[in-house]
Write an enzyme that holds these catalytic residues in place. Sequence first.
Site, PDB file in Angstrom:
ATOM      1  N   LYS A 153       0.847  -1.199   0.000  1.00 47.13           N
ATOM      2  CA  LYS A 153       0.000   0.000   0.000  1.00 47.13           C
ATOM      3  C   LYS A 153       0.878   1.243   0.000  1.00 47.13           C
ATOM      4  O   LYS A 153       1.466   1.601   1.011  1.00 47.13           O
ATOM      5  CB  LYS A 153      -0.909   0.058   1.235  1.00 47.13           C
ATOM      6  CG  LYS A 153      -1.914   1.205   1.126  1.00 47.13           C
ATOM      7  CD  LYS A 153      -2.350   1.741   2.474  1.00 47.13           C
ATOM      8  CE  LYS A 153      -1.776   3.088   2.826  1.00 47.13           C
ATOM      9  NZ  LYS A 153      -1.991   4.198   1.900  1.00 47.13           N
ATOM     10  N   GLU A 193       9.263   2.500  11.006  1.00 41.16           N
ATOM     11  CA  GLU A 193      10.173   3.652  10.929  1.00 41.16           C
ATOM     12  C   GLU A 193       9.305   4.891  10.976  1.00 41.16           C
ATOM     13  O   GLU A 193       8.443   5.077  10.113  1.00 41.16           O
ATOM     14  CB  GLU A 193      10.994   3.630   9.639  1.00 41.16           C
ATOM     15  CG  GLU A 193      12.094   2.600   9.616  1.00 41.16           C
ATOM     16  CD  GLU A 193      13.114   2.762  10.727  1.00 41.16           C
ATOM     17  OE1 GLU A 193      13.224   3.872  11.297  1.00 41.16           O
ATOM     18  OE2 GLU A 193      13.788   1.776  11.057  1.00 41.16           O
ATOM     19  N   CYS A 217      12.558  11.945   7.232  1.00 38.41           N
ATOM     20  CA  CYS A 217      12.553  11.656   8.670  1.00 38.41           C
ATOM     21  C   CYS A 217      13.952  11.784   9.242  1.00 38.41           C
ATOM     22  O   CYS A 217      14.119  11.907  10.445  1.00 38.41           O
ATOM     23  CB  CYS A 217      11.955  10.294   8.953  1.00 38.41           C
ATOM     24  SG  CYS A 217      12.787   8.967   8.113  1.00 38.41           S
ATOM     25  N   GLU A 240       8.138  16.901  15.739  1.00 34.55           N
ATOM     26  CA  GLU A 240       8.616  16.948  14.358  1.00 34.55           C
ATOM     27  C   GLU A 240       7.709  17.833  13.493  1.00 34.55           C
ATOM     28  O   GLU A 240       6.487  17.770  13.596  1.00 34.55           O
ATOM     29  CB  GLU A 240       8.616  15.524  13.794  1.00 34.55           C
ATOM     30  CG  GLU A 240       9.187  15.439  12.396  1.00 34.55           C
ATOM     31  CD  GLU A 240       9.225  13.997  11.884  1.00 34.55           C
ATOM     32  OE1 GLU A 240       8.269  13.243  12.126  1.00 34.55           O
ATOM     33  OE2 GLU A 240      10.227  13.650  11.235  1.00 34.55           O
TER      34      GLU A 240
HETATM   35  C1  UN1 Z   1      17.602   9.352   3.680  1.00 30.02           C
HETATM   36  O1  UN1 Z   1      17.768  10.249   4.491  1.00 30.02           O
HETATM   37  O2  UN1 Z   1      18.388   9.157   2.751  1.00 30.02           O
HETATM   38  O3  UN1 Z   1      11.184   8.618   5.553  1.00 30.02           O
HETATM   39  C2  UN1 Z   1      16.469   8.413   3.756  1.00 30.02           C
HETATM   40  C3  UN1 Z   1      12.346   8.993   5.585  1.00 30.02           C
HETATM   41  C4  UN1 Z   1      13.404   7.940   5.854  1.00 30.02           C
HETATM   42  C5  UN1 Z   1      14.347   7.796   4.739  1.00 30.02           C
HETATM   43  C6  UN1 Z   1      15.435   8.786   4.743  1.00 30.02           C
HETATM   44  N1  UN1 Z   1      12.772   6.691   6.135  1.00 30.02           N
HETATM   45  O4  UN1 Z   1      12.638  10.141   5.388  1.00 30.02           O
END
Ligand code: UN1
Length: 488
Positions: A180, A255, A289, A387
């Site tokens: 998804k 994550e 992130c 955040e």
């Molecule tokens: C990166 O910084 O190269 O959602 C990847 C995000 C992370 C991936 C970052 N899971 O921004």
Amino acid sequence: MTMTTTTTTTMHSNHIAGRWVDGSDSTSNINPSDTDDIIGHYARADAGQVTDAIGAAAEAFKGWSTTTGQERADILDTAGSEMRARQGELADLLAREEGKTITEARGEVDRTIRIIRYHAAQALMPAGEVVHSIRPGVKIDVVREPVGVVGVITPWNFPLAIPAWKIIPALAYGNTVVFKPADLVPASAWHLVDILVRAGLPDGVLNLTMGRGSVVGDAIARDPRVSALSFTGSVATGAHVLEAAQSHQARVQLEMGGKNPLIISDDADLDVAVSVAVDGSFGSTGQRCTAAERFIVDERIHDAFVEALAARMSKVVVGDARDPRTQMGPVVDARQLEQNQAALRRAEADAGEVIGGELVEAPRPGFYMRPAAVVGTKQTDWINVEEVFGPVVSIVKSRDHDEAVALANDTEFGLSSGIVTTSLAKAADFQRRSKAGMVMVNVPTAGVDYHVPFGGRARSSFGTREQGTYAREFYTTVKTTYVGAGTV
Ligand code: UN1
């Protein structure tokens, strides 16, 4: 400059059990650089279609899990080659639907191809070990086997790379997938699936169910036939996925957010500090992130750093993601733009001073704002706690290295952290004391390699690491077999 757009009214369908099927509903995919540009229409699955997709994946698992690593590697490699041949077209589509610059989009397609090739090769890596038993004449095999049906739920900020670093290892190790993608960026996901299934995946091995998290994501997470769930997205949704998956003991990998700190030491080279800060915080319009959202700056270098940062920020060219002159594209949608602006208003009211952050008038209607830095904040201000997920950073002064490290660790998150310093001692000390899962010394907090573990600690992540050989922990399960000699 004018962008060529081929607005299409074609309905892009979901892929279930080897067939392209329309949804009960659909969404229009809108270009954040030009909201008059509709990229296409994308089906939204309902809960019944998700059930069908999971059933198809469970059925296909019987055959796919017994294929050889070579067969799986060959199919993945074919998909990687098609992506390489279509890199320009896919990058243009990615920039058009997500809003990152065309240079960043090309980089993401490139990264996706490398992820595919890396995990294609991993499909052939030794899958176990042989161990002597503590009993005479007995041999022990420890073999890794695929887990089963894997649910993959991905965010909008990396429309190709994040899906790839979940789907490709899942397939390489012999699992089947129900995928998804984020409702905001279905086009890149649709092409990824189209390329993979045409490369030769048997029916039902990879299913695409586009749509809303509350319908599609929820149905995937709740279904007891799903053995593993890999999710990247917000903390709130991650908590929901975890709760739903735990009801049937699925393994879960989450994550989520970050409030990543970047320490600027008093001995830092100013040019390096500004480059690391701007790249890590405003690249991809700050929508990563891993982006640094908190700068912790030693008071001895603070004013000089802020001045140099403001000068660099004022030169950032904000504009249409597909214009090659653009250095920072729009934010992804109206809601995100409003959230960023609200964060700035709140930070300003908490007695910070805001540099940049203005809305930008562009020739085409889009979600444009300038990069923003809030100066003079206190560690306890809201802006240093939650955040933002946009091109918005806040700056806190530190008295010395020890206080900087304490401030960096003073967060409920723990994804990435960084330090800019010319002191080996400070760098080594920070590497040891940082509570984040990824520590960056003199490089931006965002922008990671694909062949090493990725992930955080505390509220940022849950479960085993993604990427590199560590992906194997999540996408395989171990079987320990004791083999006796068959004699007494
Ligand atoms: C990166 O910084 O190269 O959602 C990847 C995000 C992370 C991936 C970052 N899971 O921004």
